[in-house]
Design a protein around this motif. Sequence first.
Motif, PDB file in Angstrom:
ATOM      1  N   ALA A  64      35.323  43.894  49.349  1.00 22.79           N
ATOM      2  CA  ALA A  64      35.650  44.563  48.091  1.00 22.79           C
ATOM      3  C   ALA A  64      34.427  45.176  47.423  1.00 22.79           C
ATOM      4  O   ALA A  64      34.551  46.133  46.658  1.00 22.79           O
ATOM      5  CB  ALA A  64      36.309  43.565  47.133  1.00 22.79           C
ATOM      6  N   THR A  72      39.880  46.440  52.174  1.00 23.88           N
ATOM      7  CA  THR A  72      39.984  45.130  51.540  1.00 23.88           C
ATOM      8  C   THR A  72      41.354  44.512  51.797  1.00 23.88           C
ATOM      9  O   THR A  72      41.468  43.296  52.028  1.00 23.88           O
ATOM     10  CB  THR A  72      39.744  45.257  50.024  1.00 23.88           C
ATOM     11  N   SER A 112      40.646  40.173  45.154  1.00 21.03           N
ATOM     12  CA  SER A 112      39.686  40.982  45.903  1.00 21.03           C
ATOM     13  C   SER A 112      40.164  42.423  46.030  1.00 21.03           C
ATOM     14  O   SER A 112      39.392  43.373  45.860  1.00 21.03           O
ATOM     15  CB  SER A 112      39.453  40.381  47.292  1.00 21.03           C
TER      16      SER A 112
END
Length: 394
Positions: A64, A72, A112
Amino acid sequence: MGTSRDPDGAAAVGGRSRPTPPLRWSVMLGWLVGLTAVLAVVGVFLGRETRLAPFLVVVPALVAGRGTVRQTAVASGWATAMIVGALFDAAEDTVGDAVATVVFTLVFNGLSVARAAQRVRKEGEIARLRSAAAALQRQLLRPFPLVTDHLLVHGLYQPVEEDSRVGGDVYEVVASPYGSRVFIADVQGKGLPAISAAFAVLSAFREAAVSEPTLTGVVDALEEAVLRHNSFAAQVGERERFVTALVLNVDAGDEVQAINCGHVAPLLLDDERAAPVLRGEPCVPLGLDALAPEPRTVEWFGFPSGGTLLLCTDGVTEARDPSGAFYPLEQRAAGWGGIRAGDVPATVYRDLRRHAAGTPTDDTALLVLRRRARTDGGLRAGTDGGLRAGTDGG
């Protein structure tokens, strides 16, 4: 702004944004597979596969910080799948422990992905702001070459598109009833307030260059413009700024008038050397005249029709190499006298990038002046081949 080319062939018309370098898919997949393999091997030796598997949730958090939202999400899916798969093989875990682990994994991975989306959105906003500042500079600075009755001026302007480092370098060449007035300046400080001060002094020069009969009158007008701008800035809580500037007047004679307000001194290039043309001490920068012990004065120097005059800002002279050494402009310029004037800006910038081991970290402004001499065939620019038979060549 100009359209000189940089060494890689890209147009030097406003610099380059410098967003976070994207994370390559191969690197991200290497992280996923590598960390999974390490955890699996360690788990086999320790007999604690299911206890080590949740550590995979750190991978999406790492991705991230540099990767895209899609990268991600892929990392999050991988980590979730590995952790859930490990839980199925763990007979000793209770249902409550397994559910808690899965919930923790989903929440952490979701955060994230959200963090990656927030970072990408913020970088996009910053890039748009940088582009807007550069576009504003491009609109207010005229493109090269600049031509007057007495001069053909090539140049290069390369701003740094970083919000904290964008500077206030400006230039202008104006044809007036009193000769060709040349201006190059650098505002102290960085950021958008420096650009504001630069445009204030640029506007003042464009007006004073055609209305003031003397060069000292032009500089006095610039001084007043900086003081007015500082007064307005103080009212909104901005700090005062000074401006280093070099102002020239070139007419049909062999000599040039100059007032150097704390700026980088010009160099006269010929076939064998590059020499400073100003012998006196620089005057104080614009905005500091009240602190000067005596008024600014005009200095005269010779500028033959076969010569090339090089003007620049401190983005050139203060560029550092990896060891911290400044760029040796006068030493390097000694070999540029034989180069066609239109090619000098790209030559300088290419050499500057080599010295700095990459793109310079400050705005770079450069003017290359050649006299336009009158011949029987018409108007031409010195002997550099840039202008012939009464036509304006680049």
